[in-house]
Design an enzyme around this catalytic site. Structure first.
Site, mmCIF file in Angstrom:
data_model
loop_
_atom_site.group_PDB
_atom_site.id
_atom_site.type_symbol
_atom_site.label_atom_id
_atom_site.label_comp_id
_atom_site.label_asym_id
_atom_site.label_seq_id
_atom_site.Cartn_x
_atom_site.Cartn_y
_atom_site.Cartn_z
ATOM 1 C CG HIS A 100 -0.103 0.166 2.525
ATOM 2 N ND1 HIS A 100 0.509 -0.898 3.152
ATOM 3 C CD2 HIS A 100 0.197 1.261 3.280
ATOM 4 C CE1 HIS A 100 1.149 -0.465 4.238
ATOM 5 N NE2 HIS A 100 0.983 0.846 4.330
ATOM 6 N NE ARG A 113 9.284 -5.332 10.958
ATOM 7 C CZ ARG A 113 8.481 -4.457 10.361
ATOM 8 N NH1 ARG A 113 7.237 -4.780 10.086
ATOM 9 N NH2 ARG A 113 8.930 -3.256 10.038
ATOM 10 C CG ASP A 170 1.714 5.043 4.697
ATOM 11 O OD1 ASP A 170 1.130 3.948 4.627
ATOM 12 O OD2 ASP A 170 2.812 5.198 5.268
ATOM 13 C CG HIS A 200 5.141 1.106 2.571
ATOM 14 N ND1 HIS A 200 4.557 2.216 1.989
ATOM 15 C CD2 HIS A 200 4.610 1.035 3.820
ATOM 16 C CE1 HIS A 200 3.734 2.793 2.848
ATOM 17 N NE2 HIS A 200 3.743 2.088 3.968
HETATM 18 C C1 LIG Z 1 -4.916 8.501 9.099
HETATM 19 C C2 LIG Z 1 -4.941 7.284 8.612
HETATM 20 C C3 LIG Z 1 -4.016 6.769 7.588
HETATM 21 C C4 LIG Z 1 -4.374 5.291 7.516
HETATM 22 C C5 LIG Z 1 -5.845 5.330 7.776
HETATM 23 C C6 LIG Z 1 -5.911 6.236 8.998
HETATM 24 O O1 LIG Z 1 -7.211 6.694 9.214
HETATM 25 C C7 LIG Z 1 -5.378 5.516 10.238
HETATM 26 C C8 LIG Z 1 -4.460 4.351 9.899
HETATM 27 C C9 LIG Z 1 -3.641 4.516 8.633
HETATM 28 C C10 LIG Z 1 -3.264 3.186 8.013
HETATM 29 C C11 LIG Z 1 -2.055 2.491 8.669
HETATM 30 C C12 LIG Z 1 -1.784 1.172 7.928
HETATM 31 C C13 LIG Z 1 -1.818 1.329 6.400
HETATM 32 C C14 LIG Z 1 -3.050 2.162 5.950
HETATM 33 C C15 LIG Z 1 -3.190 2.168 4.419
HETATM 34 C C16 LIG Z 1 -4.264 1.659 6.670
HETATM 35 O O2 LIG Z 1 -5.051 0.852 6.261
HETATM 36 O O3 LIG Z 1 -4.386 2.291 7.888
HETATM 37 C C17 LIG Z 1 -2.960 3.534 6.580
HETATM 38 C C18 LIG Z 1 -4.045 4.535 6.221
HETATM 39 C C19 LIG Z 1 -3.611 5.418 5.062
HETATM 40 O O4 LIG Z 1 -2.514 5.985 5.098
HETATM 41 O O5 LIG Z 1 -4.386 5.481 4.114
HETATM 42 O O1 LIG Z 2 5.225 -2.423 9.818
HETATM 43 C C1 LIG Z 2 5.753 -1.838 8.896
HETATM 44 O O2 LIG Z 2 6.950 -1.908 8.662
HETATM 45 C C2 LIG Z 2 4.921 -0.996 7.951
HETATM 46 C C3 LIG Z 2 3.733 -0.377 8.609
HETATM 47 C C4 LIG Z 2 2.983 0.507 7.668
HETATM 48 O O3 LIG Z 2 3.231 0.515 6.493
HETATM 49 C C5 LIG Z 2 1.928 1.389 8.179
HETATM 50 O O4 LIG Z 2 1.581 1.327 9.380
HETATM 51 O O5 LIG Z 2 1.415 2.192 7.357
HETATM 52 FE FE LIG Z 3 2.243 2.212 5.487
#
Ligand SMILES: C=C1C[C@]23C[C@@]1(O)CC[C@H]2[C@@]12CCC[C@@](C)(C(=O)O1)[C@H]2[C@@H]3C(=O)O
Ligand SMILES: O=C(O)CCC(=O)C(=O)O
Ligand SMILES: [Fe+2]
Length: 373
Positions: free
Chosen positions: A222, A289, A224, A279
Site C-alpha cells: 500500500h 515484529r 500511505d 511498501h
Molecule cells: C490517518 C490514517 C491513515 C491510515 C488510515 C488512517 O485513518 C489511520 C491508519 C492509517 C493506516 C495504517 C496502515 C496502512 C493504511 C493504508 C491503513 O489501512 O491504515 C494507513 C491509512 C492510510 O494511510 O491510508
Molecule cells: O510495519 C511496517 O513496517 C509498515 C507499517 C505501515 O506501512 C503502516 O503502518 O502504514
Molecule cells: Fe504504510
C-alpha cells in the site's frame, strides 16, 4: 483448528498465540507473483540513510524523495528512551488477552482502536498482523484495555505525538526546501511555519512470529495517504519498499534510526516530483515484529493541490485539490487506485502512479499531457 474468537462478529480475529499452523484464511498463494523480489545488495543500492545534522541534509533528503520516496534518518533528536517506551507500550497492548483487546475494537466506520488491517477488505486472504490506531485522545480505549492503569500508556503516547510532530515539521521543510518552496508558499503551515495545525494518527502494528512466513503477509502493499510517515521498527526486519526496476527492497532495522516515507498527499503537493512509495510488511518465523507508524497529514479540511511554484504550462497540475478527510474516504473506497482517481492528466512518459495496476500504457506517449475525463 486455529482458535478463533467466539464472538461471531469478530470472526476475522485470530488468537495468534494458539495457532500452530497457518490457517487457510491467512495463506497467500501468489505472494511473490506481483513484482520481482529485489536483489537487496546487487547494484540497486539500499534505502538512503541521512544524518539530519549533515550540512547537506536538505539536498540529500530531496534526492532520496525524488528517487526512492523513502529514506532513513539518524540524529533526528528523538531519544532512544522514548522509542523504547513506545515499543514497550505496544508490546504491553498486544500481549493482552484477545478478549481484552476486543474491548477497544475499532468500530466499523471508526478510525481509532484495535483491529485487523483496515485494508483487509480489498484482499481475499487475511494478514498476519493486528493493529491499534490512535487518532485524537487514546483515553477511552486505554481505559477499556487497562481499567486499573491506563495513565502510563496515555502518557507515552502524548509524549511521542509531541516529539514526532516537531520532527515531521522539520522533515517537511527539508523536503519542500529542496524543491525551492519557502514558508510563504504554504499558508496552512501557520504564522510560525511550524505546521502546528497538522493532524496525525499513530498506528501500532504487531506481527507475531508465524509458522509459515513464506505464505503469509504481514501488511499488504500500500501507499500511505499521508504527507509523510515516520516509522519506528523493532529489531526484526520485515518492511519492504518497491523500487522501480528492482523489485522489493528490505529496509533493515538500524537501532535508533527512523524510516521516513512519502505519502500520497505529498505526492500531490509536489505535483508528482516526490512519489509516494509502495511498501509492505513481511513476517518472521521466530521473531515477533512491532512497528509504530506516525502518519502525518495537513489540517484535515485544508485543500491540498500541486504547489503553484511547481506548476507551469509545461508542468500542468497533475491532481485536483483534495482534503485529507476526503482523500481518506477515497482511499477507503478505492484503496491503491485512490491517487489515480484524483488525477487530472497523464504526463509525457505515459507512466502514471506506480501503485495503480490499471495504469495507462505507452501508446499514449505522443501527447505531452492527456487530460483525464
Ligand atoms: C490517518 C490514517 C491513515 C491510515 C488510515 C488512517 O485513518 C489511520 C491508519 C492509517 C493506516 C495504517 C496502515 C496502512 C493504511 C493504508 C491503513 O489501512 O491504515 C494507513 C491509512 C492510510 O494511510 O491510508
Ligand atoms: O510495519 C511496517 O513496517 C509498515 C507499517 C505501515 O506501512 C503502516 O503502518 O502504514
Ligand atoms: Fe504504510
Amino acid at each position: 483448528m486455529p482458535s478463533r474468537v467466539p464472538d461471531a462478529s469478530h470472526h476475522k480475529h485470530l488468537d495468534f498465540n494458539s495457532v500452530k499452523e497457518l490457517p487457510e484464511s491467512h495463506a497467500w498463494t501468489s505472494l511473490l507473483g506481483d513484482y520481482p523480489s529485489g536483489p537487496d545488495s546487487c547494484g540497486v543500492g539500499s534505502v538512503p540513510i541521512i544524518d539530519l545534522d549533515d550540512p547537506n541534509a536538505q539536498k540529500l533528503v530531496g534526492h532520496a524523495c525524488s528517487t526512492w520516496g523513502v529514506f532513513q534518518v539518524t540524529n533526528h533528536g528523538v531519544k532512544n528512551s522514548l522509542l523504547n517506551s513506545i515499543e514497550a507500550a505496544g508490546k504491553s497492548l498486544f500481549s493482552l488477552p484477545i478478549q481484552q483487546k476486543l474491548k477497544a475494537a475499532r468500530s466499523p466506520d471508526g478510525v481509532s482502536g484495535y483491529g485487523v488491517a483496515r485494508i483487509s477488505s480489498f484482499f481475499p486472504k487475511l494478514m498476519w498482523s493486528e493493529g491499534f490506531t490512535i487518532f485524537g485522545s487514546p483515553l477511552e480505549h486505554a481505559r477499556q484495555l487497562w481499567p486499573q492503569d491506563h495513565n502510563q500508556f496515555c502518557h507515552v503516547i502524548e509524549e511521542y505525538e509531541k516529539v514526532m510532530q516537531q520532527l515531521a515539521g522539520r522533515l517537511m521543510w527539508l523536503m519542500l526546501g529542496s524543491l525551492g518552496i519557502t514558508k510563504e508558499d504554504i499558508k496552512w503551515a501557520g504564522p510560525k511555519a511550524d505546521f502546528k495545525g497538522a493532524s496525525a494518527a499513530i498506528q501500532l502494528n504487531s506481527y507475531p512470529a508465524c509458522p509459515d512466513p513464506d505464505r503469509a503477509m504481514g501488511l499488504a502493499a500500500h501507499t500511505d495517504s499521508t504527507l509523510l510517515t515516520i516509522l519506528h521498527q523493532n529489531n526484526t526486519s520485515g518492511l519492504q519498499v518497491l523500487r522501480e526496476g528492482a523489485g522489493w527492497v528490505t529496509v533493515p532495522p538500524q537501532p535508533g534510526t527512523l524510516v521516513v516515507n512519502i505519502g500520497d498527499l505529498l505526492h500531490i503537493l509536489s505535483n508528482g516530483l516526490y512519489p509516494s512509495v509502495l511498501h509492505r510488511a513481511m513476517v518472521n518465523r521466530t521473531q515477533h515484529r512491532l512497528s509504530i507508524a506516525y502518519l502525518y497529514g495537513p489540517p484535515t479540511n485544508v485543500q491540498i493541490s500541486p504547489l503553484s511554484k511547481l506548476v507551469d504550462p509545461s508542468h500542468p497540475p497533475l491532481y485536483r485539490p483534495v482534503t485529507w478527510t476526503e482523500y481518506l474516504g477515497t482511499k477507503a473506497k478505492h484503496f491503491n487506485k485512490a491517487l489515480s482517481s484524483v488525477r487530472l492528466c497523464i504526463p509525457l512518459n505515459g507512466l502514471v502512479d506506480v501503485n495503480d495496476h490499471n495504469r495507462v500504457e505507452v501508446s499514449w506517449r505522443q501527447l505531452p499531457y492527456i487530460k483525464m475525463m
